[in-house]
Design a protein around this motif. Sequence first.
Motif, PDB file in Angstrom:
ATOM      1  N   MET A 132      -5.653   2.398   9.946  1.00  0.00           N
ATOM      2  CA  MET A 132      -4.860   1.780   9.912  1.00  0.00           C
ATOM      3  C   MET A 132      -4.589   1.640   8.079  1.00  0.00           C
ATOM      4  SD  MET A 132      -3.243  -0.615  11.284  1.00  0.00           S
ATOM      5  CE  MET A 132      -3.734  -2.745  10.990  1.00  0.00           C
ATOM      6  N   ASN A 133      -5.774   2.082   7.384  1.00  0.00           N
ATOM      7  CA  ASN A 133      -6.340   2.748   5.833  1.00  0.00           C
ATOM      8  C   ASN A 133      -5.101   3.845   5.887  1.00  0.00           C
ATOM      9  OD1 ASN A 133      -7.449   2.852   3.517  1.00  0.00           O
ATOM     10  ND2 ASN A 133      -8.825   4.399   3.675  1.00  0.00           N
ATOM     11  N   LYS A 134      -4.270   4.714   6.604  1.00  0.00           N
ATOM     12  CA  LYS A 134      -3.655   5.255   6.310  1.00  0.00           C
ATOM     13  C   LYS A 134      -2.114   5.133   6.226  1.00  0.00           C
ATOM     14  CE  LYS A 134      -6.177   9.477   8.166  1.00  0.00           C
ATOM     15  NZ  LYS A 134      -5.292  11.319   9.553  1.00  0.00           N
ATOM     16  N   ALA A 135      -1.899   3.950   7.141  1.00  0.00           N
ATOM     17  CA  ALA A 135      -0.880   3.383   6.831  1.00  0.00           C
ATOM     18  C   ALA A 135      -0.799   2.175   5.705  1.00  0.00           C
ATOM     19  CB  ALA A 135      -0.619   2.374   8.483  1.00  0.00           C
ATOM     20  N   SER A 136      -1.728   1.791   5.030  1.00  0.00           N
ATOM     21  CA  SER A 136      -2.040   0.760   4.413  1.00  0.00           C
ATOM     22  C   SER A 136      -1.797   1.569   3.007  1.00  0.00           C
ATOM     23  CB  SER A 136      -2.944   0.331   3.467  1.00  0.00           C
ATOM     24  OG  SER A 136      -3.255   0.066   2.696  1.00  0.00           O
ATOM     25  N   THR A 137      -1.856   3.164   2.690  1.00  0.00           N
ATOM     26  CA  THR A 137      -1.457   3.660   1.959  1.00  0.00           C
ATOM     27  C   THR A 137      -0.147   4.732   2.027  1.00  0.00           C
ATOM     28  OG1 THR A 137      -4.330   4.612   2.496  1.00  0.00           O
ATOM     29  CG2 THR A 137      -2.503   5.900   1.077  1.00  0.00           C
ATOM     30  N   TYR A 183       4.716  -2.767  -3.120  1.00  0.00           N
ATOM     31  CA  TYR A 183       5.159  -2.502  -4.025  1.00  0.00           C
ATOM     32  C   TYR A 183       4.376  -3.569  -5.244  1.00  0.00           C
ATOM     33  CZ  TYR A 183       8.311  -2.080  -8.300  1.00  0.00           C
ATOM     34  OH  TYR A 183       8.776  -2.495  -9.297  1.00  0.00           O
ATOM     35  N   LEU A 184       3.747  -5.286  -5.115  1.00  0.00           N
ATOM     36  CA  LEU A 184       3.575  -5.397  -5.911  1.00  0.00           C
ATOM     37  C   LEU A 184       2.880  -5.057  -6.470  1.00  0.00           C
ATOM     38  CD1 LEU A 184       5.327  -9.195  -5.671  1.00  0.00           C
ATOM     39  CD2 LEU A 184       5.527  -7.755  -6.937  1.00  0.00           C
ATOM     40  N   LEU A 185       1.252  -5.246  -5.329  1.00  0.00           N
ATOM     41  CA  LEU A 185       0.032  -4.798  -5.323  1.00  0.00           C
ATOM     42  C   LEU A 185      -0.455  -2.932  -5.958  1.00  0.00           C
ATOM     43  CD1 LEU A 185      -1.490  -6.934  -2.676  1.00  0.00           C
ATOM     44  CD2 LEU A 185      -1.550  -7.547  -5.382  1.00  0.00           C
ATOM     45  N   LYS A 186       0.549  -2.163  -5.781  1.00  0.00           N
ATOM     46  CA  LYS A 186       0.468  -1.019  -5.873  1.00  0.00           C
ATOM     47  C   LYS A 186      -0.197  -0.641  -7.240  1.00  0.00           C
ATOM     48  CE  LYS A 186       3.634   1.988  -5.402  1.00  0.00           C
ATOM     49  NZ  LYS A 186       4.586   3.624  -5.286  1.00  0.00           N
ATOM     50  N   PRO A 187       0.245  -0.541  -8.295  1.00  0.00           N
ATOM     51  CA  PRO A 187      -1.680  -0.940  -9.692  1.00  0.00           C
ATOM     52  C   PRO A 187      -2.385  -1.226  -8.859  1.00  0.00           C
ATOM     53  CG  PRO A 187       1.122  -2.095 -10.475  1.00  0.00           C
ATOM     54  CD  PRO A 187       1.067  -2.351  -8.713  1.00  0.00           C
ATOM     55  N   PHE A 188      -2.480  -2.825  -7.908  1.00  0.00           N
ATOM     56  CA  PHE A 188      -3.833  -2.864  -7.282  1.00  0.00           C
ATOM     57  C   PHE A 188      -4.623  -2.843  -7.042  1.00  0.00           C
ATOM     58  CE2 PHE A 188      -1.051  -5.415 -10.038  1.00  0.00           C
ATOM     59  CZ  PHE A 188      -1.785  -5.235 -10.856  1.00  0.00           C
ATOM     60  N   ALA A 202      -7.010  -0.523  -4.822  1.00  0.00           N
ATOM     61  CA  ALA A 202      -8.098   0.054  -5.145  1.00  0.00           C
ATOM     62  C   ALA A 202      -8.729  -1.084  -4.985  1.00  0.00           C
ATOM     63  CB  ALA A 202      -8.816   0.713  -6.027  1.00  0.00           C
ATOM     64  N   LYS A 203      -8.397  -2.725  -5.396  1.00  0.00           N
ATOM     65  CA  LYS A 203      -9.057  -3.877  -5.228  1.00  0.00           C
ATOM     66  C   LYS A 203      -8.740  -4.272  -4.397  1.00  0.00           C
ATOM     67  CE  LYS A 203      -9.030  -8.093  -8.327  1.00  0.00           C
ATOM     68  NZ  LYS A 203      -9.213  -8.357  -8.897  1.00  0.00           N
ATOM     69  N   LYS A 233      -7.015  -2.827  -1.227  1.00  0.00           N
ATOM     70  CA  LYS A 233      -7.010  -2.340  -0.062  1.00  0.00           C
ATOM     71  C   LYS A 233      -5.690  -2.281   1.172  1.00  0.00           C
ATOM     72  CE  LYS A 233     -11.816  -1.578  -0.721  1.00  0.00           C
ATOM     73  NZ  LYS A 233     -11.557  -0.913  -2.107  1.00  0.00           N
ATOM     74  N   MET A 234      -6.860  -2.625   2.094  1.00  0.00           N
ATOM     75  CA  MET A 234      -4.999  -3.025   2.800  1.00  0.00           C
ATOM     76  C   MET A 234      -4.641  -4.268   3.310  1.00  0.00           C
ATOM     77  SD  MET A 234      -7.017  -1.095   6.318  1.00  0.00           S
ATOM     78  CE  MET A 234      -8.376  -1.951   6.216  1.00  0.00           C
ATOM     79  N   LEU A 235      -4.198  -4.880   2.302  1.00  0.00           N
ATOM     80  CA  LEU A 235      -4.188  -6.004   1.864  1.00  0.00           C
ATOM     81  C   LEU A 235      -2.383  -6.398   2.645  1.00  0.00           C
ATOM     82  CD1 LEU A 235      -4.959  -9.314   1.468  1.00  0.00           C
ATOM     83  CD2 LEU A 235      -4.408  -9.287  -0.655  1.00  0.00           C
ATOM     84  N   ASN A 236      -2.014  -5.294   1.799  1.00  0.00           N
ATOM     85  CA  ASN A 236      -0.889  -5.475   1.731  1.00  0.00           C
ATOM     86  C   ASN A 236      -0.043  -5.132   3.723  1.00  0.00           C
ATOM     87  OD1 ASN A 236      -1.734  -2.575   2.548  1.00  0.00           O
ATOM     88  ND2 ASN A 236       0.081  -0.767   1.528  1.00  0.00           N
ATOM     89  N   LEU A 237      -1.223  -5.004   4.258  1.00  0.00           N
ATOM     90  CA  LEU A 237      -0.535  -4.727   5.644  1.00  0.00           C
ATOM     91  C   LEU A 237      -0.411  -6.125   6.722  1.00  0.00           C
ATOM     92  CD1 LEU A 237      -2.616  -1.658   7.150  1.00  0.00           C
ATOM     93  CD2 LEU A 237       0.042  -1.894   6.781  1.00  0.00           C
ATOM     94  N   LEU A 238      -0.841  -7.286   6.027  1.00  0.00           N
ATOM     95  CA  LEU A 238      -1.206  -8.639   6.495  1.00  0.00           C
ATOM     96  C   LEU A 238       0.087  -9.253   6.693  1.00  0.00           C
ATOM     97  CD1 LEU A 238      -2.804 -11.313   6.864  1.00  0.00           C
ATOM     98  CD2 LEU A 238      -1.890 -12.271   4.691  1.00  0.00           C
ATOM     99  N   PRO A 239       1.670  -8.511   6.717  1.00  0.00           N
ATOM    100  CA  PRO A 239       2.690  -9.178   7.448  1.00  0.00           C
ATOM    101  C   PRO A 239       2.359  -8.976   8.076  1.00  0.00           C
ATOM    102  CG  PRO A 239       3.322  -8.446   4.704  1.00  0.00           C
ATOM    103  CD  PRO A 239       1.392  -8.292   5.122  1.00  0.00           C
ATOM    104  N   LEU A 240       1.902  -7.565   9.073  1.00  0.00           N
ATOM    105  CA  LEU A 240       2.129  -7.419  10.407  1.00  0.00           C
ATOM    106  C   LEU A 240       1.596  -8.280  11.375  1.00  0.00           C
ATOM    107  CD1 LEU A 240       1.596  -3.501   9.536  1.00  0.00           C
ATOM    108  CD2 LEU A 240       3.563  -4.960   9.760  1.00  0.00           C
TER     109      LEU A 240
END
Length: 188
Positions: free
Chosen positions: A1-6, A100-105, A107-108, A110-117
């Motif tokens: 999952m970390n690879k997908a997030s990255t 896109y919105l959290l890209k600069p952040f 590291a803080k 992490k995988m929160l960008n995958l929550l929509p899944l």
Amino acid sequence: MNKASTFFYQKSSLILVLVLTVATFGYLFFVMMEVAAGFEVPNDSNKSLGTSFGFSYDAVVQFLSIRTPEMIARYQAFNAIWDNLFALLYGLMYVAWVSYLLKPFQAKFKMLNLLPLVQVVFDWLENYELASIARAFLAGESISTTAVELASIFSMVKWVASMLVFAIIILGIGMRIRALIKKKPSGE
């Protein structure tokens, strides 16, 4: 999952999120609404069970009983095919926006960008149950209370995930604005 997030953090861009947004809303307005019209009943406030925050057994029976067999078959196909494609589209769109919105952040967050899944998975589970309920109704079988309860729970989890995704998007917009304000040299 970390690879997908990255991967999504790396690939997200304003152009990508805009393309996915146009594709998602284009699909909604030019495909989904057209397909949904095939099972809508005039003057019925309940256009589709999946748009409500959960539903009761009686609501499902009422929804199906006022529709013709052809309309129910269309509703079954809607849940088995068309709404699943929509879930995939909006899921990718939301993952791209959050990334896109959290890209600069990242590291803080992490995988929160995958929550929509999570929303997508529960939408698919809800659609599966609703399609099976419609199939059983068409076959003259009794509607399973367990299937209705599961579909309702899946619907509620989907909408809670949706609300969390919107909150994260608002948070991301706020953080981006704050970062822009901090970058401005003082005196301007």
